[in-house]
Enzyme design. Structure first.
Site, PDB file in Angstrom:
ATOM      1  N   SER A  71       0.796  -1.236   0.000  1.00  0.00           N
ATOM      2  CA  SER A  71       0.000   0.000   0.000  1.00  0.00           C
ATOM      3  C   SER A  71       0.826   1.282   0.000  1.00  0.00           C
ATOM      4  CB  SER A  71      -0.942   0.023   1.194  1.00  0.00           C
ATOM      5  OG  SER A  71      -2.064  -0.749   0.871  1.00  0.00           O
ATOM      6  N   LYS A  74       0.406   3.366  -2.945  1.00  0.00           N
ATOM      7  CA  LYS A  74      -0.742   4.262  -3.112  1.00  0.00           C
ATOM      8  C   LYS A  74      -0.289   5.731  -3.115  1.00  0.00           C
ATOM      9  CE  LYS A  74      -3.984   0.874  -1.342  1.00  0.00           C
ATOM     10  NZ  LYS A  74      -4.466   0.136  -0.183  1.00  0.00           N
ATOM     11  N   TYR A 196      -3.579  -2.078 -10.312  1.00  0.00           N
ATOM     12  CA  TYR A 196      -3.534  -1.976  -8.842  1.00  0.00           C
ATOM     13  C   TYR A 196      -2.650  -3.079  -8.246  1.00  0.00           C
ATOM     14  CZ  TYR A 196      -4.905  -2.247  -3.990  1.00  0.00           C
ATOM     15  OH  TYR A 196      -4.853  -2.322  -2.613  1.00  0.00           O
ATOM     16  N   TYR A 248      -4.528   3.756   8.159  1.00  0.00           N
ATOM     17  CA  TYR A 248      -5.872   3.185   8.223  1.00  0.00           C
ATOM     18  C   TYR A 248      -6.531   3.543   9.546  1.00  0.00           C
ATOM     19  CZ  TYR A 248      -3.683   0.684   4.452  1.00  0.00           C
ATOM     20  OH  TYR A 248      -2.998   0.393   3.324  1.00  0.00           O
ATOM     21  N   VAL A 266       1.080  -3.870   3.735  1.00  0.00           N
ATOM     22  CA  VAL A 266       1.049  -5.204   4.344  1.00  0.00           C
ATOM     23  C   VAL A 266       2.320  -6.020   4.079  1.00  0.00           C
ATOM     24  CG1 VAL A 266      -1.465  -5.408   4.573  1.00  0.00           C
ATOM     25  CG2 VAL A 266      -0.347  -6.203   2.464  1.00  0.00           C
TER      26      VAL A 266
HETATM   27  N1  GLN Z   1      -2.216  -5.473  -2.097  1.00  0.00           N
HETATM   28  C1  GLN Z   1      -2.818  -5.287  -0.813  1.00  0.00           C
HETATM   29  C2  GLN Z   1      -4.318  -5.415  -0.927  1.00  0.00           C
HETATM   30  O1  GLN Z   1      -4.861  -4.989  -1.878  1.00  0.00           O
HETATM   31  C3  GLN Z   1      -2.422  -3.959  -0.262  1.00  0.00           C
HETATM   32  C4  GLN Z   1      -3.019  -3.680   1.107  1.00  0.00           C
HETATM   33  C5  GLN Z   1      -2.084  -2.994   2.069  1.00  0.00           C
HETATM   34  O2  GLN Z   1      -0.862  -2.971   1.915  1.00  0.00           O
HETATM   35  N2  GLN Z   1      -2.640  -2.505   3.142  1.00  0.00           N
HETATM   36  O3  GLN Z   1      -4.989  -5.947  -0.072  1.00  0.00           O
END
Ligand code: GLN
Length: 313
Positions: A71, A74, A196, A248, A266
């Site tokens: 993430s 992003k 994505y 988050y 993650v």
């Molecule tokens: N690729 C992960 C997902 O889409 C990314 C989520 C994350 O890093 N929080 O669930």
């Protein structure tokens, strides 16, 4: 009274000390396993890098080993989209904390397919849609953007992680199709998801990440190259959304205890922006229940406290 924090001996020494303190704690949490390829990572990796605006980079531990940025990607996607589509983006995604998990679906139905912010999965999928719609090859554009920011031409995508995300991406697909039903996805859903998943599967080290995000600490100008990446207004906005949503449902706690715009992934990576100073990136694969790196948070909190870096002080 805590007193005025002292600048330490040397940042490199401080990082080494913090690494040792962290290693002395139990390695709590669990590696992400809903993307099976991520579960294969050695949970004992631990690294940290601090990239200062004058080009100095301080490191400790596994700071030069690439990991799945997940993430954290992003931020790159959003920066590119804000530059490319401008303020129209805010008709399709908001800038409010979600109060739900990063991959939650419930809120999206109530709120007519408009995601709360660009840092939860639904919001990042809308951002991916704008990139797919505005570039002939959005994946190549994003890769080039990131390589240029990090000044590292060999940044790559981990094909095994990419494939694993595709195979186990049912929840992200559900978010994308739900938004398509509300006309908030323009391009083909399969292409949007593929972009994505691709950006999540990019591998970078703590050093790459800390260096690449320097523009966020420098009003949009990339330290070193002097290139204008985004304007000061966009820089403030990205930092503001990282502060309110980047961690988050733990963003409030992170602001309370650390006080820096930050973004976790993650893969266990965690970046924090220190305006006018530089960028910190920590990596430790085991996550807490919010999907943030346990030891990554501990290390960044220690650095922020010892150097007195909170933006709220
Ligand atoms: N690729 C992960 C997902 O889409 C990314 C989520 C994350 O890093 N929080 O669930």
């Amino acid at each position: 009274m805590e007193g005025i924090p002292q600048r330490p001996k040397h940042t490199a020494e401080l990082l080494q000390e913090i690494l040792q303190r962290t290693q002395a704690l139990p390695n709590e949490g669990a590696v992400a396993n809903y993307i099976p390829a991520l579960a294969k990572v050695d949970p004992n990796h631990l690294g940290i890098a601090v990239a200062e605006l004058d080009g100095k980079v301080h490191i400790a531990g596994d700071a030069q080993i690439p990991f799945s940025i997940q993430s954290i990607s992003k931020i790159f996607g959003l920066t590119l989209a804000m530059e490319r589509v401008g303020d129209q983006l805010w008709n399709r995604v908001r800038m409010e904390p979600s109060g739900h998990a990063f991959n939650s679906i419930v809120q999206l139905e109530w709120e007519h397919g408009i995601p709360r912010n660009p840092f939860i999965n639904a919001g990042a999928i809308v951002v991916a849609d704008t990139l797919v719609s505005h570039y002939s090859s959005s994946r190549a554009a994003l890769t080039q953007f990131i390589r240029n920011l990090a000044q590292n031409p060999i940044i790559f995508v981990d094909e095994v992680v990419w494939e694993s995300e595709r195979e186990h991406g049912a929840r992200n697909a559900a978010l994308a199709y739900l938004m398509k039903s509300f006309n908030n996805i323009e391009a083909n859903v399969v292409d949007v998801l593929d972009h994505y998943f691709y950006q999540c599967a990019i591998s970078m080290s703590c050093v790459d990440l800390a260096r690449s995000l320097g523009f966020l600490a420098n009003r949009g100008v990339q330290p070193g190259t002097g290139e204008v990446i985004c304007d000061p207004r966009s820089t403030r906005r990205i930092n503001a959304m990282m502060s309110t949503s980047g961690m988050y449902d733990q963003s409030g706690e992170f602001a309370f205890t650390v006080g820096l715009p930050a973004k976790g992934g993650v893969g266990g990576g965690l970046v924090a922006v220190v305006p006018d100073y530089g960028v910190i990136c920590a990596w430790s694969p085991k996550l807490n229940s919010y999907g943030n790196s346990y030891r990554g948070m501990f290390m960044i909190r220690q650095v922020a406290e010892e150097l007195g870096l909170s933006v709220y002080s």
